[in-house]
Design an enzyme around this catalytic site. Structure first.
Site, PDB file in Angstrom:
ATOM      1  N   ARG A  92     -24.154   4.169  10.103  1.00  0.00           N
ATOM      2  CA  ARG A  92     -22.937   3.984   9.297  1.00  0.00           C
ATOM      3  C   ARG A  92     -22.716   2.505   8.988  1.00  0.00           C
ATOM      4  NH1 ARG A  92     -18.476   0.955   9.167  1.00  0.00           N
ATOM      5  NH2 ARG A  92     -18.310   1.143  11.415  1.00  0.00           N
ATOM      6  N   ASP A  93     -22.395   1.708   9.995  1.00  0.00           N
ATOM      7  CA  ASP A  93     -22.060   0.304   9.738  1.00  0.00           C
ATOM      8  C   ASP A  93     -23.287  -0.429   9.204  1.00  0.00           C
ATOM      9  OD1 ASP A  93     -20.609  -2.021   9.660  1.00  0.00           O
ATOM     10  OD2 ASP A  93     -19.946  -1.949  11.725  1.00  0.00           O
ATOM     11  N   CYS A 144     -20.180  -5.510   6.555  1.00  0.00           N
ATOM     12  CA  CYS A 144     -19.077  -4.773   5.935  1.00  0.00           C
ATOM     13  C   CYS A 144     -19.003  -5.235   4.487  1.00  0.00           C
ATOM     14  CB  CYS A 144     -17.756  -5.045   6.648  1.00  0.00           C
ATOM     15  SG  CYS A 144     -16.351  -4.265   5.804  1.00  0.00           S
TER      16      CYS A 144
HETATM   17  P1  HMG Z   1      -8.171   4.345  -3.476  1.00  0.00           P
HETATM   18  O1  HMG Z   1      -8.960   4.087  -4.729  1.00  0.00           O
HETATM   19  O2  HMG Z   1      -6.911   3.577  -3.257  1.00  0.00           O
HETATM   20  O3  HMG Z   1      -7.909   5.912  -3.263  1.00  0.00           O
HETATM   21  O4  HMG Z   1      -9.153   4.099  -2.256  1.00  0.00           O
HETATM   22  P2  HMG Z   1      -6.908   6.928  -3.920  1.00  0.00           P
HETATM   23  O5  HMG Z   1      -6.289   7.699  -2.819  1.00  0.00           O
HETATM   24  O6  HMG Z   1      -6.052   6.257  -4.942  1.00  0.00           O
HETATM   25  O7  HMG Z   1      -7.922   7.913  -4.693  1.00  0.00           O
HETATM   26  C1  HMG Z   1      -8.751   7.428  -5.759  1.00  0.00           C
HETATM   27  C2  HMG Z   1      -9.965   8.328  -5.877  1.00  0.00           C
HETATM   28  O8  HMG Z   1     -10.739   8.268  -4.668  1.00  0.00           O
HETATM   29  C3  HMG Z   1      -9.622   9.795  -6.079  1.00  0.00           C
HETATM   30  O9  HMG Z   1     -10.640  10.345  -6.911  1.00  0.00           O
HETATM   31  C4  HMG Z   1      -9.783  10.379  -4.712  1.00  0.00           C
HETATM   32  O10 HMG Z   1     -10.130  11.740  -4.717  1.00  0.00           O
HETATM   33  C5  HMG Z   1     -10.933   9.571  -4.161  1.00  0.00           C
HETATM   34  P3  HMG Z   1     -10.462  10.528  -8.503  1.00  0.00           P
HETATM   35  O11 HMG Z   1      -9.234  11.376  -8.633  1.00  0.00           O
HETATM   36  O12 HMG Z   1     -10.270   9.116  -9.052  1.00  0.00           O
HETATM   37  O13 HMG Z   1     -11.740  11.161  -8.926  1.00  0.00           O
HETATM   38  N1  HMG Z   1     -10.933   9.542  -2.695  1.00  0.00           N
HETATM   39  C6  HMG Z   1     -11.943   9.983  -1.929  1.00  0.00           C
HETATM   40  N2  HMG Z   1     -13.132  10.512  -2.261  1.00  0.00           N
HETATM   41  C7  HMG Z   1     -13.924  10.896  -1.243  1.00  0.00           C
HETATM   42  N3  HMG Z   1     -13.589  10.762   0.063  1.00  0.00           N
HETATM   43  C8  HMG Z   1     -12.409  10.234   0.416  1.00  0.00           C
HETATM   44  C9  HMG Z   1     -11.526   9.834  -0.606  1.00  0.00           C
HETATM   45  N4  HMG Z   1     -10.301   9.289  -0.598  1.00  0.00           N
HETATM   46  C10 HMG Z   1      -9.938   9.129  -1.879  1.00  0.00           C
HETATM   47  N5  HMG Z   1     -12.096  10.108   1.710  1.00  0.00           N
HETATM   48  C11 HMG Z   1      -9.913   4.535  -0.020  1.00  0.00           C
HETATM   49  C12 HMG Z   1      -8.710   4.249  -0.922  1.00  0.00           C
HETATM   50  C13 HMG Z   1      -9.443   4.406   1.412  1.00  0.00           C
HETATM   51  C14 HMG Z   1     -10.408   5.938  -0.297  1.00  0.00           C
HETATM   52  C15 HMG Z   1     -11.028   3.518  -0.361  1.00  0.00           C
HETATM   53  O14 HMG Z   1     -10.481   2.234  -0.318  1.00  0.00           O
HETATM   54  C16 HMG Z   1     -12.184   3.588   0.592  1.00  0.00           C
HETATM   55  O15 HMG Z   1     -12.900   4.586   0.631  1.00  0.00           O
HETATM   56  N6  HMG Z   1     -12.420   2.498   1.375  1.00  0.00           N
HETATM   57  C17 HMG Z   1     -13.457   2.498   2.381  1.00  0.00           C
HETATM   58  C18 HMG Z   1     -14.047   1.131   2.519  1.00  0.00           C
HETATM   59  C19 HMG Z   1     -15.075   1.153   3.603  1.00  0.00           C
HETATM   60  O16 HMG Z   1     -15.681   2.178   3.889  1.00  0.00           O
HETATM   61  N7  HMG Z   1     -15.306  -0.032   4.216  1.00  0.00           N
HETATM   62  C20 HMG Z   1     -16.278  -0.156   5.239  1.00  0.00           C
HETATM   63  C21 HMG Z   1     -15.924   0.551   6.503  1.00  0.00           C
HETATM   64  S1  HMG Z   1     -14.807  -0.368   7.549  1.00  0.00           S
HETATM   65  C22 HMG Z   1     -15.845  -1.407   8.459  1.00  0.00           C
HETATM   66  O17 HMG Z   1     -17.014  -1.499   8.194  1.00  0.00           O
HETATM   67  C23 HMG Z   1     -15.277  -2.111   9.672  1.00  0.00           C
HETATM   68  C24 HMG Z   1     -15.699  -1.477  10.991  1.00  0.00           C
HETATM   69  O18 HMG Z   1     -17.113  -1.460  11.123  1.00  0.00           O
HETATM   70  C25 HMG Z   1     -15.101  -2.267  12.170  1.00  0.00           C
HETATM   71  C26 HMG Z   1     -15.332  -3.776  12.033  1.00  0.00           C
HETATM   72  O19 HMG Z   1     -16.490  -4.209  11.957  1.00  0.00           O
HETATM   73  O20 HMG Z   1     -14.316  -4.466  11.990  1.00  0.00           O
HETATM   74  C27 HMG Z   1     -15.200  -0.016  11.111  1.00  0.00           C
HETATM   75 MG    MG Z   2     -18.309  -3.137  11.715  1.00  0.00          MG
END
Ligand code: HMG
Ligand code: MG
Length: 285
Positions: free
Chosen positions: A10-11, A235
């Protein structure tokens, strides 16, 4: 007992520039499953527009050969993500927020408060389904946009997640900028407020301090360590973040410190051999 949570699929893979075929991801998770790891974060049910690298997480979950006893977990940002994770039988899910407003906004398009509100229905459904939930706190030490994060802010978010009912809290050094004194300070602040058994630490290795941070967290009683085989990772919404601390390095460091760690380094080398050609760069050993 030491627990290593493997977050490479994943990450790691969320931040690789190369397009990794689903078959290779499945083979990677299957190879990791042979290494004695108790938990593998195998994908993310986030928006495929935001993280196209993991858009095939459903297929990965459906096609892996699950090894009994291994927990296959997934990242979910909201209820929609939770439902996708459940549909393909993720054993555990992880919600994620941050200790810095700017980072959270860039990462999930929401304030910290809004993201916590999104988790409420996820936790309610998960409780009903008997699915454990991990809560990540990103930028627990440093933020790529706001600089140093006050440990009191991280404590506040930790307590909010605990009150919401997460089973585990993973403290994320998203950009790999923490140092052992900062780890000691934050864990000291959390002590007594959050049981240390609930804590995992999640270090990225941008400045080469991740292993030292792991050992500091170990001294403070933490027993769950997130790591990526080969040091894959980063990330996409944290400029400058490099990979997670390598699983191999964590296993060796903990063993050298006297712990028993039930992870087979030869099996990790086989997993590395599966993924390295697809990411197209040398991985840590
Ligand atoms: P948004 O654009 O604000 O979402 O994104 P929304 O609720 O306004 O919806 C917009 C569209 O997204 C809609 O589709 C939804 O259906 C769709 P449309 O009507 O336009 O066709 N949608 C989704 N589709 C599939 N699965 C879903 C989903 N949710 C909404 N779950 C959102 C908000 C949170 C979805 C977006 O910002 C996002 O997915 N962000 C994820 C970013 C990410 O994955 N970052 C990396 C992971 S975090 C990390 O790595 C840190 C960590 O490792 C710890 C560390 O190291 O610190 C964990
Ligand atoms: Mg991370």
């Amino acid at each position: 007992m030491i627990r290593i949570v493997e977050v490479g699929p994943r990450d790691g893979l969320q931040n690789e520039a190369a397009a990794i075929p689903t078959d290779v991801k499945v083979a990677f998770v299957n190879a990791l499953s042979q290494a004695g790891l108790p938990e593998i974060e195998a994908g993310a049910f986030v928006s495929p527009k935001w993280v196209p690298q993991l858009a095939d997480s459903e297929d990965v979950f459906r096609r892996i050969a699950r090894r009994p006893g291994v927990v296959y977990s997934a990242l979910v940002p909201n209820l929609q993500g939770y439902e996708r994770a459940r549909a393909c039988r993720a054993d555990k899910v992880a919600v994620f927020t941050a200790a810095s407003e700017t980072f959270n906004r860039r990462n999930v398009n929401a304030s910290i408060e809004e993201s916590l509100e999104r988790f409420r229905p996820v936790l309610a459904e998960a409780r009903r389904d008997g699915v454990p939930v991990r809560g990540y706190i990103s930028t627990a030490f440093w933020c790529p946009y706001e600089g140093k994060v006050k440990p009191e802010k991280t404590l506040e978010v930790a307590l909010r997640l605990k009150d919401l009912g997460v089973a585990e809290l993973s403290i994320g050094d998203t950009i790999g900028k923490a140092s052992p004194p900062e780890v000691a300070e934050l864990l000291g602040l959390l002590a007594g407020r959050v049981p240390v058994e609930m804590l995992a630490v999640h270090f990225h290795d941008t400045y080469g301090r991740a292993v030292a941070n792991v050992l500091e967290a170990r001294r403070r009683g933490v027993r769950t360590f997130d790591a990526s085989t080969g040091g894959l990772g980063g990330c996409p919404y944290a400029p400058g973040a490099s990979g997670n601390v390598a699983t191999e390095a964590v296993v060796r460091a903990l063993r050298a410190a006297g712990d028993e760690v039930g992870v087979d380094l030869e099996a990790l080398a086989r997993a590395r051999a599966v993924i390295a050609p697809a990411v197209g760069r040398a991985l840590a050993e």
